[in-house]
Motif scaffolding. Structure first.
Motif, PDB file in Angstrom:
ATOM      1  N   LEU A 124     -13.618  -3.278  -6.357  1.00 23.47           N
ATOM      2  CA  LEU A 124     -12.625  -4.298  -6.699  1.00 23.47           C
ATOM      3  C   LEU A 124     -12.107  -4.110  -8.122  1.00 23.47           C
ATOM      4  CD1 LEU A 124     -11.040  -6.874  -6.196  1.00 23.47           C
ATOM      5  CD2 LEU A 124     -13.101  -8.205  -6.752  1.00 23.47           C
ATOM      6  N   ALA A 125     -13.004  -3.914  -9.069  1.00 20.03           N
ATOM      7  CA  ALA A 125     -12.586  -3.712 -10.460  1.00 20.03           C
ATOM      8  C   ALA A 125     -11.744  -2.446 -10.594  1.00 20.03           C
ATOM      9  CB  ALA A 125     -13.812  -3.634 -11.367  1.00 20.03           C
ATOM     10  N   LYS A 126     -12.108  -1.413  -9.846  1.00 17.37           N
ATOM     11  CA  LYS A 126     -11.322  -0.170  -9.883  1.00 17.37           C
ATOM     12  C   LYS A 126      -9.934  -0.397  -9.294  1.00 17.37           C
ATOM     13  CE  LYS A 126     -15.341   2.913  -9.609  1.00 17.37           C
ATOM     14  NZ  LYS A 126     -16.103   3.874  -8.769  1.00 17.37           N
ATOM     15  N   LYS A 127      -9.853  -1.219  -8.250  1.00 15.03           N
ATOM     16  CA  LYS A 127      -8.561  -1.506  -7.631  1.00 15.03           C
ATOM     17  C   LYS A 127      -7.653  -2.243  -8.607  1.00 15.03           C
ATOM     18  CE  LYS A 127      -5.719  -1.733  -4.104  1.00 15.03           C
ATOM     19  NZ  LYS A 127      -5.153  -0.499  -3.482  1.00 15.03           N
ATOM     20  N   ILE A 128      -8.245  -3.187  -9.359  1.00 16.11           N
ATOM     21  CA  ILE A 128      -7.479  -3.935 -10.352  1.00 16.11           C
ATOM     22  C   ILE A 128      -7.165  -3.066 -11.564  1.00 16.11           C
ATOM     23  CG2 ILE A 128      -7.555  -5.929 -11.915  1.00 16.11           C
ATOM     24  CD1 ILE A 128      -9.373  -7.299  -9.850  1.00 16.11           C
ATOM     25  N   GLY A 129      -8.064  -2.146 -11.883  1.00 20.59           N
ATOM     26  CA  GLY A 129      -7.868  -1.262 -13.018  1.00 20.59           C
ATOM     27  C   GLY A 129      -8.686  -1.635 -14.235  1.00 20.59           C
ATOM     28  N   ARG A 130      -9.528  -2.675 -14.097  1.00 19.71           N
ATOM     29  CA  ARG A 130     -10.348  -3.120 -15.228  1.00 19.71           C
ATOM     30  C   ARG A 130     -11.343  -4.164 -14.729  1.00 19.71           C
ATOM     31  NH1 ARG A 130      -5.687  -5.951 -15.107  1.00 19.71           N
ATOM     32  NH2 ARG A 130      -5.779  -8.237 -15.423  1.00 19.71           N
ATOM     33  N   PRO A 131     -12.459  -4.373 -15.424  1.00 18.21           N
ATOM     34  CA  PRO A 131     -13.366  -5.483 -15.085  1.00 18.21           C
ATOM     35  C   PRO A 131     -12.736  -6.796 -15.536  1.00 18.21           C
ATOM     36  CG  PRO A 131     -14.172  -4.333 -17.022  1.00 18.21           C
ATOM     37  CD  PRO A 131     -13.005  -3.533 -16.511  1.00 18.21           C
ATOM     38  N   ILE A 132     -13.067  -7.863 -14.866  1.00 13.62           N
ATOM     39  CA  ILE A 132     -12.458  -9.170 -15.135  1.00 13.62           C
ATOM     40  C   ILE A 132     -13.528 -10.166 -15.550  1.00 13.62           C
ATOM     41  CG2 ILE A 132     -11.162 -11.094 -14.132  1.00 13.62           C
ATOM     42  CD1 ILE A 132      -9.540  -8.521 -14.392  1.00 13.62           C
ATOM     43  N   LEU A 133     -13.275 -10.877 -16.638  1.00  8.78           N
ATOM     44  CA  LEU A 133     -14.142 -11.958 -17.092  1.00  8.78           C
ATOM     45  C   LEU A 133     -13.277 -13.167 -17.435  1.00  8.78           C
ATOM     46  CD1 LEU A 133     -16.773 -10.233 -19.424  1.00  8.78           C
ATOM     47  CD2 LEU A 133     -17.204 -11.290 -17.198  1.00  8.78           C
ATOM     48  N   GLY A 134     -13.673 -14.335 -16.964  1.00  4.14           N
ATOM     49  CA  GLY A 134     -12.943 -15.555 -17.273  1.00  4.14           C
ATOM     50  C   GLY A 134     -11.895 -15.901 -16.230  1.00  4.14           C
ATOM     51  N   PHE A 135     -11.595 -17.192 -16.152  1.00  6.96           N
ATOM     52  CA  PHE A 135     -10.674 -17.703 -15.129  1.00  6.96           C
ATOM     53  C   PHE A 135      -9.251 -17.205 -15.344  1.00  6.96           C
ATOM     54  CE2 PHE A 135      -7.764 -20.929 -13.460  1.00  6.96           C
ATOM     55  CZ  PHE A 135      -8.241 -21.104 -12.170  1.00  6.96           C
ATOM     56  N   ARG A 191      -4.676 -13.885 -13.429  1.00 12.72           N
ATOM     57  CA  ARG A 191      -3.665 -12.843 -13.699  1.00 12.72           C
ATOM     58  C   ARG A 191      -3.859 -11.671 -12.751  1.00 12.72           C
ATOM     59  NH1 ARG A 191      -4.360 -14.292 -19.204  1.00 12.72           N
ATOM     60  NH2 ARG A 191      -6.020 -12.744 -19.448  1.00 12.72           N
ATOM     61  N   ALA A 192      -5.119 -11.274 -12.575  1.00 14.22           N
ATOM     62  CA  ALA A 192      -5.417 -10.150 -11.683  1.00 14.22           C
ATOM     63  C   ALA A 192      -5.031 -10.488 -10.243  1.00 14.22           C
ATOM     64  CB  ALA A 192      -6.903  -9.806 -11.765  1.00 14.22           C
ATOM     65  N   PHE A 193      -5.285 -11.732  -9.823  1.00 21.26           N
ATOM     66  CA  PHE A 193      -4.917 -12.149  -8.460  1.00 21.26           C
ATOM     67  C   PHE A 193      -3.404 -12.049  -8.256  1.00 21.26           C
ATOM     68  CE2 PHE A 193      -8.811 -15.123  -7.674  1.00 21.26           C
ATOM     69  CZ  PHE A 193      -9.629 -13.998  -7.660  1.00 21.26           C
ATOM     70  N   LYS A 194      -2.654 -12.474  -9.247  1.00 22.08           N
ATOM     71  CA  LYS A 194      -1.192 -12.428  -9.131  1.00 22.08           C
ATOM     72  C   LYS A 194      -0.692 -10.983  -9.096  1.00 22.08           C
ATOM     73  CE  LYS A 194      -0.536 -16.934 -11.342  1.00 22.08           C
ATOM     74  NZ  LYS A 194      -0.087 -17.669 -12.535  1.00 22.08           N
ATOM     75  N   GLU A 195      -1.360 -10.111  -9.829  1.00 22.81           N
ATOM     76  CA  GLU A 195      -1.000  -8.691  -9.791  1.00 22.81           C
ATOM     77  C   GLU A 195      -1.242  -8.110  -8.401  1.00 22.81           C
ATOM     78  OE1 GLU A 195      -3.380  -6.876 -12.797  1.00 22.81           O
ATOM     79  OE2 GLU A 195      -2.447  -7.991 -14.450  1.00 22.81           O
ATOM     80  N   LEU A 196      -2.381  -8.462  -7.816  1.00 18.24           N
ATOM     81  CA  LEU A 196      -2.699  -7.975  -6.469  1.00 18.24           C
ATOM     82  C   LEU A 196      -1.724  -8.538  -5.436  1.00 18.24           C
ATOM     83  CD1 LEU A 196      -6.604  -8.245  -6.552  1.00 18.24           C
ATOM     84  CD2 LEU A 196      -5.245  -6.145  -6.582  1.00 18.24           C
ATOM     85  N   GLU A 197      -1.351  -9.794  -5.592  1.00 17.87           N
ATOM     86  CA  GLU A 197      -0.386 -10.388  -4.664  1.00 17.87           C
ATOM     87  C   GLU A 197       0.963  -9.687  -4.776  1.00 17.87           C
ATOM     88  OE1 GLU A 197       1.393 -14.789  -3.454  1.00 17.87           O
ATOM     89  OE2 GLU A 197       0.771 -14.394  -5.518  1.00 17.87           O
ATOM     90  N   ALA A 198       1.364  -9.368  -6.016  1.00 16.78           N
ATOM     91  CA  ALA A 198       2.638  -8.671  -6.230  1.00 16.78           C
ATOM     92  C   ALA A 198       2.629  -7.286  -5.595  1.00 16.78           C
ATOM     93  CB  ALA A 198       2.922  -8.561  -7.724  1.00 16.78           C
ATOM     94  N   GLN A 199       1.433  -6.706  -5.482  1.00 15.63           N
ATOM     95  CA  GLN A 199       1.297  -5.394  -4.850  1.00 15.63           C
ATOM     96  C   GLN A 199       1.324  -5.486  -3.320  1.00 15.63           C
ATOM     97  OE1 GLN A 199      -2.340  -3.653  -6.343  1.00 15.63           O
ATOM     98  NE2 GLN A 199      -1.751  -3.953  -8.497  1.00 15.63           N
ATOM     99  N   LEU A 226      -9.762  -5.434   3.052  1.00 19.63           N
ATOM    100  CA  LEU A 226     -10.914  -4.907   3.777  1.00 19.63           C
ATOM    101  C   LEU A 226     -11.222  -3.465   3.400  1.00 19.63           C
ATOM    102  CD1 LEU A 226     -10.319  -6.446   7.318  1.00 19.63           C
ATOM    103  CD2 LEU A 226     -12.308  -6.847   5.845  1.00 19.63           C
ATOM    104  N   GLY A 227     -10.282  -2.811   2.756  1.00 20.85           N
ATOM    105  CA  GLY A 227     -10.492  -1.424   2.333  1.00 20.85           C
ATOM    106  C   GLY A 227     -11.406  -1.306   1.137  1.00 20.85           C
ATOM    107  N   PHE A 228     -11.579  -2.389   0.375  1.00 21.47           N
ATOM    108  CA  PHE A 228     -12.448  -2.296  -0.807  1.00 21.47           C
ATOM    109  C   PHE A 228     -13.414  -3.480  -0.944  1.00 21.47           C
ATOM    110  CE2 PHE A 228      -8.279  -3.956  -2.012  1.00 21.47           C
ATOM    111  CZ  PHE A 228      -8.578  -5.136  -2.667  1.00 21.47           C
TER     112      PHE A 228
END
Length: 375
Positions: free
Chosen positions: A256-267, A272-280, A288-290
């Motif tokens: 998951l962190a690799k898919k986002i491109g970085r580790p995530i800490l904090g709400f 922000r990461a969720f919105k990036e994934l949604e935009a993708q 289900l792939g990761f």
């Protein structure tokens, strides 16, 4: 069997003390009854039409017939029960259960019992649960009133609420002075989502310790759980899934962190990461792939509705005063009045027990000693 003069003298002395105490108590009740009568004369006239008028408040306390036996039954069933409950707290506190600390705890329990819908014995039960969680006497005092409000607001058993609140405080590394904050967040969340105390408890058991380490606050975690509960994802299912998501987000080596491109800490970083994934264009199929199947469905819901979660978080951050407000609403009706009367009556019998306890114990111990010596 020969008569035991010492036994007779000991029992007579204790009975005399009991009678003197009851005599003084009867005077207090009569005085109180006259005050009540003066203030409720019109109501008494109305009750008289139905044959319900009584002298003073004796019938309310179950001693209209002036029998010592009735008094002692109430003293034993309610006063002694409270004393035993407080001794359980003392036992768990160990060296911290000093006379001074126990007096403070008992006085707090009796005061809340007299003035709320929860009895003194109920409050003693929550104090016992907190002591089992490792709370000190000061910690317990800090948390007790807020937990009592929670119990009234949720119409829940105080021991259960104490366990939930205490575990939540510990899970998020919060101070006992923040118990009111926990109560307010829970009250607000239960009002604006499908969460309830059981769902909240079952979820927080799994996710709270990890959420704290992942930099996610109580309000933020509860907002996500509330959102998931509205999607019929709750309890241990929501808790284990969210724990796994937080762990994977923080682990730089996870898929998951690799898919986002970085580790995530904090709400904030997470949303922000969720919105990036949604935009993708990420959806359940791609997720289900990761991610494993049990977590993927929860995660897919979260990335597709991030704004709803943010709005719920904002609402919970403005929840101050919610528990007290809800508790006041729950108490402001006839059922609440009757429950408060029951709690106040228990407080009366606890007071009587404190007067009579030395004499009652002396009589009981003397009789026990005598019976034990019978061959």
């Amino acid at each position: 069997m020969a008569r035991n003069p010492k036994l007779v003298l000991d029992i007579q002395a204790n009975v005399k003390q009991i009678q003197q105490t009851l005599s003084g108590l009867d005077t207090k009740i009569d005085k109180f009854g006259k005050n009540v009568g003066e203030k409720t004369s019109s109501a008494s006239a109305g009750f008289a039409q139905f044959g319900l008028a009584v002298s003073g408040v004796q019938q309310a306390f179950g001693i209209l017939d002036n029998t010592v036996g009735r008094v002692l039954r109430n003293v034993i069933s309610q006063g002694a029960q409270f004393e035993f409950a407080m001794d359980k707290v003392r036992g768990v506190l160990g060296d911290l259960g000093t006379d001074d600390n126990m007096n403070k705890l008992a006085n707090q329990a009796k005061e809340l019992g007299r003035s709320s819908m929860k009895s003194a014995s109920d409050v003693a039960g929550l104090q016992f649960e907190l002591s089992k969680l490792g709370f000190t006497s000061d910690d317990i005092i800090n948390a007790t009133e807020a937990i009592t409000n929670m119990g009234i607001a949720f119409d829940a058993d105080l021991s259960q609420v104490a366990e939930v609140a205490g575990g939540t405080l510990r899970g998020f590394n919060m101070e006992t002075e923040q118990t009111t904050q926990v109560a307010d967040v829970m009250a607000k969340a239960f009002s604006i989502s499908a969460l309830d105390i059981d769902k909240f408890t079952n979820s927080m058991t799994y996710v709270a310790p990890v959420a704290s380490q992942a930099g996610v606050t109580l309000e933020e975690t509860t907002a996500i759980l509330g959102y998931l509960a509205n999607k019929s994802i709750s309890g241990s299912m929501a808790g284990t899934a969210l724990r796994s998501i937080f762990q994977q987000l923080a682990d730089s080596g996870s898929d998951l962190a690799k898919k986002i491109g970085r580790p995530i800490l904090g709400f904030d970083d997470m949303t922000r990461a969720f919105k990036e994934l949604e935009a993708q264009g990420q959806d359940l199929t791609s997720v289900l792939g990761f991610m494993d199947r049990r977590t993927a469905g929860v995660f897919a819901n979260m990335i597709q509705d991030t704004e709803t979660i943010e709005l719920m978080k904002e609402s919970l951050e403005g929840s101050a005063g919610s528990a007290k407000k809800l508790a006041d609403i729950m108490a402001d009706n006839l059922q609440g009045d009757m429950t408060e009367l029951t709690s106040a009556t228990e407080g009366f019998w606890i007071m009587v027990h404190e007067f009579l306890d030395p004499a009652l114990r002396g009589t009981t111990q003397t009789m026990t000693s005598f019976v034990q010596q019978i061959d």
